[in-house]
Design a protein around this motif. Sequence first.
Motif, short mmCIF file in Angstrom:
data_model
loop_
_atom_site.label_atom_id
_atom_site.label_comp_id
_atom_site.label_asym_id
_atom_site.label_seq_id
_atom_site.Cartn_x
_atom_site.Cartn_y
_atom_site.Cartn_z
N THR A 308 0.85 -1.18 0.00
CA THR A 308 0.00 0.00 0.00
C THR A 308 0.89 1.24 0.00
OG1 THR A 308 -0.19 -0.19 2.40
CG2 THR A 308 -2.03 -1.00 1.11
N ALA A 310 0.78 5.50 0.31
CA ALA A 310 0.03 6.73 0.61
C ALA A 310 0.69 7.87 -0.14
CB ALA A 310 0.04 7.00 2.11
N VAL A 314 -2.45 11.69 -4.94
CA VAL A 314 -3.46 10.78 -5.51
C VAL A 314 -4.15 9.95 -4.45
CG1 VAL A 314 -2.20 10.62 -7.68
CG2 VAL A 314 -1.81 8.88 -5.93
N GLY A 315 -3.73 10.07 -3.19
CA GLY A 315 -4.36 9.32 -2.12
C GLY A 315 -3.75 7.93 -1.97
N LYS A 316 -4.50 7.03 -1.37
CA LYS A 316 -4.00 5.69 -1.07
C LYS A 316 -4.13 4.78 -2.28
CE LYS A 316 -4.85 2.03 2.36
NZ LYS A 316 -5.68 1.67 3.51
N LEU A 317 -3.06 4.04 -2.57
CA LEU A 317 -3.06 3.11 -3.69
C LEU A 317 -2.68 1.73 -3.15
CD1 LEU A 317 -3.51 3.41 -6.78
CD2 LEU A 317 -1.04 3.50 -7.04
N THR A 318 -3.47 0.73 -3.47
CA THR A 318 -3.23 -0.63 -2.97
C THR A 318 -2.85 -1.55 -4.13
OG1 THR A 318 -4.88 -0.30 -1.22
CG2 THR A 318 -4.21 -2.57 -1.70
N GLU A 342 -15.28 -3.23 0.97
CA GLU A 342 -14.52 -2.33 0.11
C GLU A 342 -15.09 -2.36 -1.30
OE1 GLU A 342 -12.42 -0.32 1.26
OE2 GLU A 342 -10.88 -1.21 2.55
N ALA A 370 -7.39 2.29 -6.22
CA ALA A 370 -7.20 3.51 -5.43
C ALA A 370 -8.28 3.66 -4.37
CB ALA A 370 -7.20 4.73 -6.35
N LYS A 371 -7.88 4.33 -3.29
CA LYS A 371 -8.81 4.84 -2.27
C LYS A 371 -9.64 3.77 -1.55
CE LYS A 371 -9.05 9.24 -4.71
NZ LYS A 371 -9.88 10.20 -5.47
N GLY A 373 -10.71 1.94 1.80
CA GLY A 373 -10.84 2.56 3.12
C GLY A 373 -10.00 1.93 4.20
N ARG A 421 -0.29 4.89 9.92
CA ARG A 421 -0.49 4.75 8.47
C ARG A 421 0.81 4.30 7.78
NH1 ARG A 421 -3.29 9.87 5.93
NH2 ARG A 421 -3.18 8.51 4.10
#
Length: 690
Positions: A308, A310, A314-318, A342, A370-371, A373, A421
């Motif tokens: 993951t 951060a 672009v925010g969180k990418l998994t 999710e 992306a994104k 939670g 995080r």
Amino acid sequence: MKNYAADRVRAVALVGHSGSGKTSLAEAMLFDTGAVTRMGRVEDGNTVTDFDNEERRRGISISLALAALEWEGYKITVVDVPGYIDFIGEVYSAAAATDMAVLVVDAVSSVEVGTELAWQVAEESGLPRMVFVTKMDRENANHETVLADLRHIFRAKVIPVQLPIGTEAHFSGVVDLITKQAYVGPKGEKGAIPADMADQVEEAILALMEAAAEGDDDLIMKYLEGETLTSEEIVLGLQSGVRKGEIVPVTFGSGSHNLGVQALLHAFTTLVPSFVKSEGVLAEQKDGSQNPLPPKPDGPVVLSAFKTIADPYVGKLTYFRVVSGTLKGDTRLHNPRSGAEERIAQVYAMRGKEQITVDQLAVGDLGAVAKLGDTITADTLAPRDLHLIVVKPPYPSPLYEVAVAPKTQQDSAKMGPAMTRLCEQDPTLQWRFEPGTHQTILAGMGDSHIDVAVRNLDSKFGVGVETSVPKVPYRETVTASAADQYRHKKQTGGAGQFAEVHMEVKPAVEGGFEYDTSRVFGGSISGSFFPSIEKGIRSVLEHGVIAGYPVVNVRCEVFDGKMHPVDSKDIAFQIAGREVFKKAFEQAKPVLLEPILSVKVMVPEEYVGDIMGDLNTRRGQVQGMSQERNKQVVEAYVPLAEMQTYAADLRSMTQGRGIYTAELLKYERVPEHVAQEIIEQAKKERKEES
């Protein structure tokens, strides 16, 4: 990018020592497959897979990166993995998400410590291995030396599936022993085998044929009967041996000069096992049993998150692997760890930081979303009614710790959530509050790992912290019995305060803290004040008596006292309990206890003497020696106070070839001369603070 069937999907991890050429090789693959129009250079900071600012600043990979390629009707996802030892956690993540580990070995430096560690992780993970010997065009490059080292160090059946054409500056390409074709120049132009290599090639093909025959029962019978195996049969035998980990194919080239790379890509399509033909990943069922999850394209959709990221923009990418079923956009899956649902709106294939939208991903494929939670690294996403969790990789425990403190009051409020995080992204990072020293501790695999984490706290989460060497979490206890009394009497003109407590302090039989009032007779102290006395004692336990460390393993017995019908109250007995405990504790032969680590050091034999001598200077007690994978293993019990810089010291003593693990074993009494220094230092600090 088009959709690919499961049997046309491959995922390979480029692993090996830092600086061996993994990122340059990935760049050449991107160029040869038309994904980029020009090759970037690590030195120029413009490669696809080293896109993080910190990677460009340092000139090394610090986080794994994906590069999705299309080649000869296959989709190949290349995972560029850091080689620096501090980022070993990335190797574990990559091993859990790929079909093969490709060890990139420098033709001049040969097998280095990062290569050995990567091999070890792949072997423990049951991951097939292949070797790419790069930098074949450099001066002093010697592929025969590399092959000999690989066989000696790893005791493996290392078999070249290619031979280099020319040496050093005259290296121009490779001969593929399976197709019996030459791949020459940066464009990998196919041609005939050079005439002067005919005998060498024939000999190598015989060795390859023998290895392939040993990988399959039917083929070995044919080979022993004197028949020649076809190219197709050789491939089948090699595939079987590679899948079992019994054969390690070796290829050659130069990533930075794009030589032998197209031949390597071809080898990927023929020798890398297909995930859909494997047993699948190990998954834990609801009843606690662990069984392989069949990798069926039409099975339930199950994803295993292996990284993951951060990103402040672009925010969180998994990053994940599809370990069952076929994933499409607008899918809802359940996270068994968090209990959250999710929604996967859009599915991506990754190429560095570029997100390539795809309609679907087949089982075995790697992608990103992306994104999400509540999903973190090593989580599973599956249908709610499936009740399974993909077994996590065995990430190593952190070895290097620093104390962190916020730079400002604003940083203080954000520090805890930001570090949480950060640790969710990287399982080899951990943080905790140490009650014994009242410090916040950040732990990682080494000083560079921690330095990157601290910089990421600032750049990605806006949290500034300062680091320092952590205090050792000593403990205080007693070794004898002692009794004393204390009278608290205060008269202020109005209602006064009065309490008298007689107490005996002794070592606890069961450990921890014990409190007993059964010896009080005749109503000398009302039972209503017993909790007040205990509260006073407990106020001391956390901060200690002799050096400011928590008190453990004590028994406090109140056996007498006095009270006043008017002036005795809760606060008076709290104070009396606190003070009599201190007095009795100081008389009961108090000592300091220190944490002792069980340490396991793995080094080449020539360093054993230095390691043993060094451990002795650290007050270590050597417990024994053994041998693992051509390395000597020294096991010892060593005080934590002597191990705080060991990661860097071991690296220096062994030229980076030593590794170690450590875990808390027990607490033991600190030697008197050492304890006295600690106590004097604590008194000095208290005096300065007051």
